[in-house]
Design a protein around this motif. Structure first.
Motif, PDB file in Angstrom:
ATOM      1  N   MET A   6       0.852  -1.168   0.000  1.00 53.71           N
ATOM      2  CA  MET A   6       0.000   0.000   0.000  1.00 53.71           C
ATOM      3  C   MET A   6       0.897   1.230   0.000  1.00 53.71           C
ATOM      4  N   THR A   7       0.569   2.180  -0.842  1.00 56.50           N
ATOM      5  CA  THR A   7       1.311   3.426  -0.891  1.00 56.50           C
ATOM      6  C   THR A   7       0.450   4.521  -0.280  1.00 56.50           C
ATOM      7  N   LEU A   8       0.995   5.169   0.726  1.00 53.58           N
ATOM      8  CA  LEU A   8       0.282   6.294   1.335  1.00 53.58           C
ATOM      9  C   LEU A   8       0.925   7.585   0.869  1.00 53.58           C
ATOM     10  N   GLU A   9       0.091   8.553   0.585  1.00 52.51           N
ATOM     11  CA  GLU A   9       0.589   9.869   0.212  1.00 52.51           C
ATOM     12  C   GLU A   9      -0.314  10.915   0.849  1.00 52.51           C
ATOM     13  N   ALA A  10       0.170  12.121   0.916  1.00 53.64           N
ATOM     14  CA  ALA A  10      -0.600  13.211   1.511  1.00 53.64           C
ATOM     15  C   ALA A  10      -1.924  13.355   0.781  1.00 53.64           C
ATOM     16  N   GLY A  11      -2.987  13.562   1.541  1.00 52.91           N
ATOM     17  CA  GLY A  11      -4.312  13.730   0.983  1.00 52.91           C
ATOM     18  C   GLY A  11      -5.113  12.443   0.907  1.00 52.91           C
ATOM     19  N   ARG A  12      -4.492  11.304   1.112  1.00 54.92           N
ATOM     20  CA  ARG A  12      -5.173  10.011   1.025  1.00 54.92           C
ATOM     21  C   ARG A  12      -6.019   9.785   2.259  1.00 54.92           C
ATOM     22  N   ARG A  13      -7.249   9.328   2.068  1.00 52.47           N
ATOM     23  CA  ARG A  13      -8.139   9.000   3.178  1.00 52.47           C
ATOM     24  C   ARG A  13      -7.797   7.618   3.703  1.00 52.47           C
ATOM     25  N   VAL A  14      -7.791   7.485   5.034  1.00 52.68           N
ATOM     26  CA  VAL A  14      -7.449   6.219   5.673  1.00 52.68           C
ATOM     27  C   VAL A  14      -8.400   5.935   6.828  1.00 52.68           C
ATOM     28  N   ARG A  15      -8.425   4.676   7.226  1.00 49.41           N
ATOM     29  CA  ARG A  15      -9.216   4.234   8.374  1.00 49.41           C
ATOM     30  C   ARG A  15      -8.265   3.518   9.328  1.00 49.41           C
ATOM     31  N   LEU A  16      -8.455   3.740  10.618  1.00 47.27           N
ATOM     32  CA  LEU A  16      -7.654   3.067  11.637  1.00 47.27           C
ATOM     33  C   LEU A  16      -8.088   1.605  11.712  1.00 47.27           C
ATOM     34  N   ALA A  17      -7.133   0.684  11.570  1.00 43.55           N
ATOM     35  CA  ALA A  17      -7.447  -0.741  11.477  1.00 43.55           C
ATOM     36  C   ALA A  17      -7.674  -1.410  12.836  1.00 43.55           C
ATOM     37  N   LEU A  18      -7.200  -0.806  13.915  1.00 37.78           N
ATOM     38  CA  LEU A  18      -7.331  -1.429  15.227  1.00 37.78           C
ATOM     39  C   LEU A  18      -7.405  -0.366  16.304  1.00 37.78           C
ATOM     40  N   GLY A  22     -10.459   4.530  18.663  1.00 38.75           N
ATOM     41  CA  GLY A  22     -11.119   3.281  18.310  1.00 38.75           C
ATOM     42  C   GLY A  22     -10.943   2.912  16.848  1.00 38.75           C
ATOM     43  N   ALA A  23     -10.833   1.624  16.598  1.00 34.66           N
ATOM     44  CA  ALA A  23     -10.731   1.130  15.225  1.00 34.66           C
ATOM     45  C   ALA A  23     -11.924   1.632  14.423  1.00 34.66           C
ATOM     46  N   GLY A  24     -11.673   1.971  13.185  1.00 32.91           N
ATOM     47  CA  GLY A  24     -12.741   2.399  12.290  1.00 32.91           C
ATOM     48  C   GLY A  24     -12.833   3.894  12.087  1.00 32.91           C
ATOM     49  N   ILE A  25     -12.154   4.692  12.930  1.00 36.42           N
ATOM     50  CA  ILE A  25     -12.221   6.130  12.698  1.00 36.42           C
ATOM     51  C   ILE A  25     -11.458   6.459  11.415  1.00 36.42           C
ATOM     52  N   GLU A  26     -11.895   7.503  10.755  1.00 36.77           N
ATOM     53  CA  GLU A  26     -11.303   7.860   9.471  1.00 36.77           C
ATOM     54  C   GLU A  26     -10.646   9.225   9.552  1.00 36.77           C
ATOM     55  N   GLY A  27      -9.683   9.417   8.663  1.00 38.09           N
ATOM     56  CA  GLY A  27      -8.973  10.678   8.610  1.00 38.09           C
ATOM     57  C   GLY A  27      -8.221  10.810   7.303  1.00 38.09           C
ATOM     58  N   THR A  28      -7.395  11.844   7.242  1.00 39.43           N
ATOM     59  CA  THR A  28      -6.644  12.154   6.033  1.00 39.43           C
ATOM     60  C   THR A  28      -5.158  12.225   6.355  1.00 39.43           C
ATOM     61  N   VAL A  29      -4.351  11.603   5.519  1.00 43.79           N
ATOM     62  CA  VAL A  29      -2.905  11.672   5.672  1.00 43.79           C
ATOM     63  C   VAL A  29      -2.478  13.097   5.353  1.00 43.79           C
ATOM     64  N   ARG A  41       5.328  -6.217  -0.019  1.00 40.49           N
ATOM     65  CA  ARG A  41       4.807  -5.134   0.822  1.00 40.49           C
ATOM     66  C   ARG A  41       5.306  -3.771   0.353  1.00 40.49           C
ATOM     67  N   GLY A  42       6.531  -3.724  -0.132  1.00 42.44           N
ATOM     68  CA  GLY A  42       7.113  -2.460  -0.551  1.00 42.44           C
ATOM     69  C   GLY A  42       7.655  -1.686   0.637  1.00 42.44           C
ATOM     70  N   LYS A  43       8.005  -0.458   0.379  1.00 38.58           N
ATOM     71  CA  LYS A  43       8.560   0.375   1.444  1.00 38.58           C
ATOM     72  C   LYS A  43       7.478   0.706   2.464  1.00 38.58           C
ATOM     73  N   ARG A  44       7.862   0.656   3.726  1.00 39.58           N
ATOM     74  CA  ARG A  44       6.945   0.999   4.807  1.00 39.58           C
ATOM     75  C   ARG A  44       7.307   2.386   5.306  1.00 39.58           C
ATOM     76  N   VAL A  45       6.289   3.182   5.594  1.00 40.84           N
ATOM     77  CA  VAL A  45       6.519   4.561   5.997  1.00 40.84           C
ATOM     78  C   VAL A  45       5.759   4.879   7.276  1.00 40.84           C
ATOM     79  N   THR A  46       6.123   6.017   7.869  1.00 44.92           N
ATOM     80  CA  THR A  46       5.335   6.592   8.946  1.00 44.92           C
ATOM     81  C   THR A  46       4.667   7.838   8.397  1.00 44.92           C
ATOM     82  N   VAL A  47       3.487   8.137   8.938  1.00 47.84           N
ATOM     83  CA  VAL A  47       2.699   9.257   8.420  1.00 47.84           C
ATOM     84  C   VAL A  47       2.110  10.077   9.566  1.00 47.84           C
ATOM     85  N   ARG A  48       1.672  11.270   9.198  1.00 48.99           N
ATOM     86  CA  ARG A  48       0.909  12.132  10.106  1.00 48.99           C
ATOM     87  C   ARG A  48      -0.528  12.132   9.582  1.00 48.99           C
ATOM     88  N   VAL A  49      -1.483  11.760  10.453  1.00 51.85           N
ATOM     89  CA  VAL A  49      -2.889  11.651  10.063  1.00 51.85           C
ATOM     90  C   VAL A  49      -3.725  12.601  10.914  1.00 51.85           C
TER      91      VAL A  49
END
Length: 126
Positions: A1-13, A35-42, A97-105
């Motif tokens: 999975m590639t994450l980039e700024a502006g991408r919508r994500v959901r917390l998995a756990l 809580g798992a399931g909350i959504e946000g933007t990278v 898996r590819g490169k793994r990154v850390t993000v600000r959400v």
């Protein structure tokens, strides 16, 4: 999975953040949890996580075999090939898996999670 700024994500756990403290003595008054399931933007991609020890060892041994394998005694070369073979599943998983990154959400509830590993996030469809 590639994450980039502006991408919508959901917390998995469920994610426990830590104790909430107040007062000059830092008395603990609770525990913050997302809580798992909350959504946000990278908001930003911070950087790559280091490769696992097994992946680094596979790369090191493979380079050794490629560069010096033809000069090694047969038994040494076979032992090296066997070691590489045991590390191949880790290497294949890393490649897939590819490169793994850390993000600000920034979560929709206003909280910001910084330095989050991509493994705890599920990208939403665009």
């Amino acid at each position: 999975m590639t994450l980039e700024a502006g991408r919508r994500v959901r917390l998995a756990l469920d994610l426990g953040i830590g104790a909430a403290v107040v007062g000059e003595f830092g008395e603990s008054v609770g525990f913050l949890s997302l809580g798992a399931g909350i959504e946000g933007t990278v908001q930003q991609v911070d950087g790559e996580l280091p490769e696992s020890e097994e992946v680094r060892e596979y790369q090191r041994l493979s380079a050794l075999l490629e560069d010096y394998g033809h000069t090694m005694p047969v038994a040494s070369r076979e032992r090296l090939e066997a070691e590489i073979a045991t590390l191949e599943p880790d290497w294949a998983a890393h490649q897939e898996r590819g490169k793994r990154v850390t993000v600000r959400v920034r979560w929709d509830n206003g909280f910001v999670l910084d330095g989050a590993h991509q493994d705890i996030l599920v990208p939403l469809q665009a």
